[in-house]
Design a protein around this motif. Structure first.
Motif, PDB file in Angstrom:
ATOM      1  N   ARG A 104      13.395   2.042  14.257  1.00  0.00           N
ATOM      2  CA  ARG A 104      13.128   1.730  15.666  1.00  0.00           C
ATOM      3  C   ARG A 104      11.837   2.418  16.081  1.00  0.00           C
ATOM      4  N   VAL A 105      10.974   1.664  16.763  1.00  0.00           N
ATOM      5  CA  VAL A 105       9.754   2.234  17.335  1.00  0.00           C
ATOM      6  C   VAL A 105       9.822   2.015  18.842  1.00  0.00           C
ATOM      7  N   ALA A 106       9.699   3.099  19.600  1.00  0.00           N
ATOM      8  CA  ALA A 106       9.808   3.009  21.057  1.00  0.00           C
ATOM      9  C   ALA A 106       8.676   3.801  21.700  1.00  0.00           C
ATOM     10  N   GLY A 107       8.303   3.390  22.922  1.00  0.00           N
ATOM     11  CA  GLY A 107       7.270   4.088  23.678  1.00  0.00           C
ATOM     12  C   GLY A 107       7.565   4.061  25.163  1.00  0.00           C
ATOM     13  N   ASP A 108       7.080   5.079  25.868  1.00  0.00           N
ATOM     14  CA  ASP A 108       7.334   5.130  27.313  1.00  0.00           C
ATOM     15  C   ASP A 108       6.067   5.446  28.104  1.00  0.00           C
ATOM     16  N   THR A 109       4.901   5.122  27.554  1.00  0.00           N
ATOM     17  CA  THR A 109       3.665   5.240  28.325  1.00  0.00           C
ATOM     18  C   THR A 109       3.761   4.363  29.574  1.00  0.00           C
ATOM     19  N   ARG A 110       3.329   4.878  30.711  1.00  0.00           N
ATOM     20  CA  ARG A 110       3.553   4.195  31.988  1.00  0.00           C
ATOM     21  C   ARG A 110       2.909   2.800  32.038  1.00  0.00           C
ATOM     22  N   GLU A 111       1.643   2.689  31.589  1.00  0.00           N
ATOM     23  CA  GLU A 111       0.936   1.406  31.676  1.00  0.00           C
ATOM     24  C   GLU A 111       1.399   0.483  30.540  1.00  0.00           C
ATOM     25  N   ALA A 112       1.876  -0.707  30.897  1.00  0.00           N
ATOM     26  CA  ALA A 112       2.553  -1.579  29.937  1.00  0.00           C
ATOM     27  C   ALA A 112       1.660  -1.971  28.760  1.00  0.00           C
ATOM     28  N   GLY A 113       0.429  -2.371  29.039  1.00  0.00           N
ATOM     29  CA  GLY A 113      -0.441  -2.797  27.957  1.00  0.00           C
ATOM     30  C   GLY A 113      -0.727  -1.685  26.967  1.00  0.00           C
ATOM     31  N   LYS A 114      -0.994  -0.506  27.485  1.00  0.00           N
ATOM     32  CA  LYS A 114      -1.257   0.644  26.613  1.00  0.00           C
ATOM     33  C   LYS A 114      -0.007   1.009  25.821  1.00  0.00           C
ATOM     34  N   ARG A 115       1.149   0.970  26.464  1.00  0.00           N
ATOM     35  CA  ARG A 115       2.408   1.291  25.805  1.00  0.00           C
ATOM     36  C   ARG A 115       2.648   0.377  24.611  1.00  0.00           C
ATOM     37  N   ARG A 116       2.443  -0.904  24.777  1.00  0.00           N
ATOM     38  CA  ARG A 116       2.672  -1.866  23.697  1.00  0.00           C
ATOM     39  C   ARG A 116       1.632  -1.715  22.595  1.00  0.00           C
ATOM     40  N   ASP A 117       0.391  -1.432  22.975  1.00  0.00           N
ATOM     41  CA  ASP A 117      -0.647  -1.209  21.967  1.00  0.00           C
ATOM     42  C   ASP A 117      -0.320   0.015  21.111  1.00  0.00           C
ATOM     43  N   GLU A 118       0.231   1.057  21.725  1.00  0.00           N
ATOM     44  CA  GLU A 118       0.597   2.263  20.972  1.00  0.00           C
ATOM     45  C   GLU A 118       1.709   1.963  19.969  1.00  0.00           C
ATOM     46  N   ILE A 119       2.696   1.172  20.387  1.00  0.00           N
ATOM     47  CA  ILE A 119       3.794   0.818  19.481  1.00  0.00           C
ATOM     48  C   ILE A 119       3.259   0.031  18.285  1.00  0.00           C
ATOM     49  N   TYR A 120       2.464  -0.985  18.550  1.00  0.00           N
ATOM     50  CA  TYR A 120       1.940  -1.795  17.454  1.00  0.00           C
ATOM     51  C   TYR A 120       0.975  -1.002  16.570  1.00  0.00           C
ATOM     52  N   ALA A 121       0.205  -0.102  17.168  1.00  0.00           N
ATOM     53  CA  ALA A 121      -0.721   0.713  16.374  1.00  0.00           C
ATOM     54  C   ALA A 121       0.048   1.626  15.421  1.00  0.00           C
ATOM     55  N   MET A 122       1.172   2.145  15.856  1.00  0.00           N
ATOM     56  CA  MET A 122       1.970   3.001  14.978  1.00  0.00           C
ATOM     57  C   MET A 122       2.557   2.192  13.826  1.00  0.00           C
ATOM     58  N   ILE A 123       2.984   0.962  14.119  1.00  0.00           N
ATOM     59  CA  ILE A 123       3.502   0.096  13.057  1.00  0.00           C
ATOM     60  C   ILE A 123       2.391  -0.253  12.074  1.00  0.00           C
ATOM     61  N   ARG A 124       1.190  -0.517  12.589  1.00  0.00           N
ATOM     62  CA  ARG A 124       0.052  -0.805  11.707  1.00  0.00           C
ATOM     63  C   ARG A 124      -0.234   0.394  10.800  1.00  0.00           C
ATOM     64  N   GLY A 125      -0.133   1.595  11.345  1.00  0.00           N
ATOM     65  CA  GLY A 125      -0.311   2.787  10.528  1.00  0.00           C
ATOM     66  C   GLY A 125       0.739   2.885   9.440  1.00  0.00           C
ATOM     67  N   ALA A 126       1.973   2.486   9.759  1.00  0.00           N
ATOM     68  CA  ALA A 126       3.047   2.500   8.760  1.00  0.00           C
ATOM     69  C   ALA A 126       2.756   1.504   7.635  1.00  0.00           C
ATOM     70  N   ILE A 127       2.260   0.334   7.989  1.00  0.00           N
ATOM     71  CA  ILE A 127       1.919  -0.674   6.973  1.00  0.00           C
ATOM     72  C   ILE A 127       0.849  -0.127   6.032  1.00  0.00           C
ATOM     73  N   ASP A 128      -0.164   0.527   6.575  1.00  0.00           N
ATOM     74  CA  ASP A 128      -1.251   1.063   5.762  1.00  0.00           C
ATOM     75  C   ASP A 128      -0.777   2.176   4.832  1.00  0.00           C
ATOM     76  N   LEU A 129       0.259   2.905   5.228  1.00  0.00           N
ATOM     77  CA  LEU A 129       0.718   4.078   4.488  1.00  0.00           C
ATOM     78  C   LEU A 129       1.813   3.763   3.473  1.00  0.00           C
ATOM     79  N   ALA A 130       2.468   2.624   3.607  1.00  0.00           N
ATOM     80  CA  ALA A 130       3.692   2.346   2.846  1.00  0.00           C
ATOM     81  C   ALA A 130       3.507   2.483   1.340  1.00  0.00           C
ATOM     82  N   GLY A 131       2.439   1.923   0.784  1.00  0.00           N
ATOM     83  CA  GLY A 131       2.261   1.929  -0.662  1.00  0.00           C
ATOM     84  C   GLY A 131       2.207   3.314  -1.264  1.00  0.00           C
ATOM     85  N   ARG A 132       1.741   4.301  -0.531  1.00  0.00           N
ATOM     86  CA  ARG A 132       1.632   5.666  -1.053  1.00  0.00           C
ATOM     87  C   ARG A 132       3.003   6.320  -1.222  1.00  0.00           C
ATOM     88  N   TYR A 133       4.004   5.785  -0.549  1.00  0.00           N
ATOM     89  CA  TYR A 133       5.339   6.393  -0.585  1.00  0.00           C
ATOM     90  C   TYR A 133       6.366   5.507  -1.299  1.00  0.00           C
TER      91      TYR A 133
END
Length: 239
Positions: free
Chosen positions: A65-94
């Motif tokens: 589960r990835v969750a965020g509570d940044t007040r501004e909706a657009g920024k909040r959603r961008d942060e969630i997706y950016a964290m998932i993108r970081g996970a995709i980039d890191l997956a092969g190393r683990y």
């Protein structure tokens, strides 16, 4: 992390319409999530025949589960997706892979991760989404090893803003193309039926039904599954 698993509870993992190619019948090389049994998923009887093929699953699977509570909706959603993108980039190393699907598993990639649906996290100004982290089960990779590998990966994913990534639920399993095991299962059924009929003498044979059905499954242990056909046979006089 509680590694308890329930044979009698098939809890489907929630995804949205962007990944809607969910099939009721396993075909080709589709990968199927196994948390309980196919019959429970399809609302059939939970009766399982005694003749089954028991084998190690292909993957250990953890819902995330990835969750965020940044007040501004657009920024909040961008942060969630950016964290998932970081996970995709890191997956092969683990030695893990990312995926999505409540029944049929599909890869989560840089091409489709922003299609993951967001929903309210139960409080104002919050959003969440879920996906799967999986690792291949192989000799030397037991449930603890798989879970430790996934946990190390999740801890390594960098945070973005106020987004957080956490494990959700217990470790589950998946099997790639269950129908590829039909010949082995039919062989087990034939051998058992032949041996049973022989106990009644040479004048007896068997009538077998259910071999034309798709392969079904149920969880057998922390890393194993039962694969079977919903078959039954009756011993009858050959005349």
């Amino acid at each position: 992390m509680n590694m308890k698993w329930l044979l009698a509870a098939f809890s489907l993992i929630s995804v949205g319409p962007a990944f809607a190619q969910q099939a009721v019948e396993a075909t080709s090389a589709q990968e199927i999530v196994v948390t309980g049994s196919r019959r429970e998923a399809d609302d059939y009887s939970d009766t399982m025949p005694i003749i089954t093929l028991r084998r190690t699953a292909d993957f250990a699977v953890q819902e995330v589960r990835v969750a965020g509570d940044t007040r501004e909706a657009g920024k909040r959603r961008d942060e969630i997706y950016a964290m998932i993108r970081g996970a995709i980039d890191l997956a092969g190393r683990y030695d893990v892979e990312l995926a999505t699907g409540e029944y049929v598993v599909e890869p989560l990639t840089v091409a489709n991760y922003r299609n993951l649906p967001l929903s309210n996290d139960g409080r104002p100004d919050t959003d969440k989404t879920v996906f799967l982290v999986k690792t291949r089960l192989a000799p030397g990779v037991d449930a603890k090893t798989a879970l430790d590998r996934i946990t190390r990966f999740l801890k390594a994913v960098p945070s973005v803003g106020r987004a957080e990534m956490t494990e959700k639920g217990d470790l589950t399993l998946s099997v790639v193309n269950p129908d590829q095991y039909r010949p082995q299962i039919i062989g087990l059924i034939a051998a058992d039926a032949e041996a049973t009929a022989a106990k009644f003498g040479t004048g007896y044979g068997v009538e077998v039904r259910g071999l034309d059905r798709p392969v079904e499954w149920a969880r057998a242990s922390l890393t194993e599954v039962f694969l079977y056909l919903p078959s039954a046979y009756v011993v009858r006089p050959k005349n």
